[in-house]
Scaffold this motif. Structure first.
Motif, mmCIF file in Angstrom:
data_model
loop_
_atom_site.group_PDB
_atom_site.id
_atom_site.type_symbol
_atom_site.label_atom_id
_atom_site.label_comp_id
_atom_site.label_asym_id
_atom_site.label_seq_id
_atom_site.Cartn_x
_atom_site.Cartn_y
_atom_site.Cartn_z
ATOM 1 N N SER A 123 0.760 -0.838 0.269
ATOM 2 C CA SER A 123 -0.116 -0.296 0.101
ATOM 3 C C SER A 123 1.225 0.937 -0.054
ATOM 4 O O SER A 123 1.370 2.260 -1.274
ATOM 5 N N ASP A 160 1.619 6.910 -6.836
ATOM 6 C CA ASP A 160 0.150 7.516 -6.922
ATOM 7 C C ASP A 160 0.138 9.074 -6.574
ATOM 8 O O ASP A 160 0.652 9.852 -7.451
ATOM 9 N N GLU A 161 1.591 9.442 -5.809
ATOM 10 C CA GLU A 161 1.373 10.860 -6.056
ATOM 11 C C GLU A 161 3.033 11.057 -6.869
ATOM 12 O O GLU A 161 3.076 12.542 -6.149
ATOM 13 N N LYS A 169 1.417 4.540 -3.348
ATOM 14 C CA LYS A 169 1.060 5.779 -2.452
ATOM 15 C C LYS A 169 1.833 6.681 -3.143
ATOM 16 O O LYS A 169 1.375 8.054 -3.997
ATOM 17 N N THR A 196 1.566 11.998 3.117
ATOM 18 C CA THR A 196 1.372 11.524 3.044
ATOM 19 C C THR A 196 1.253 9.585 3.588
ATOM 20 O O THR A 196 0.406 9.174 3.902
ATOM 21 N N LEU A 197 2.414 10.101 3.755
ATOM 22 C CA LEU A 197 3.485 8.691 3.989
ATOM 23 C C LEU A 197 3.300 8.866 5.439
ATOM 24 O O LEU A 197 3.443 7.020 5.948
ATOM 25 N N ASN A 244 0.820 6.631 7.491
ATOM 26 C CA ASN A 244 0.491 5.627 7.620
ATOM 27 C C ASN A 244 0.971 5.091 9.095
ATOM 28 O O ASN A 244 2.376 5.003 9.466
#
Length: 70
Positions: free
Chosen positions: A19, A26-27, A23, A52-53, A56
């Motif tokens: 995942s 995708d970024e 990410k 964003t990471l 997590n």
């Protein structure tokens, strides 16, 4: 783009690492190295998107840096 080491925390499932890889891509980031001894990877990732990471709970994110020995 700066490089970051992303490693799976103890007890997290391998799917969480997949995942995190998704990410990154995708970024707009790029995975540049996958580790074999530990579950993780190094990725070039936009510094303004690294939060964003970091949100997590299953991975640890650290800036990649040079390590020297005496």
């Amino acid at each position: 783009m700066p490089a970051f080491n992303v490693t799976l925390k103890s007890g997290a499932s391998p799917s969480e690492l997949e995942s995190a890889k998704k990410k990154v891509t995708d970024e707009g980031g790029k995975i540049i190295n996958e580790f074999t001894l530990i579950k993780g990877f190094t990725a070039e990732f936009p510094a303004d998107a690294v939060h964003t990471l970091e949100t997590n709970d299953h991975v640890t994110v650290e800036a990649d840096s040079e390590v020297k020995t005496q």
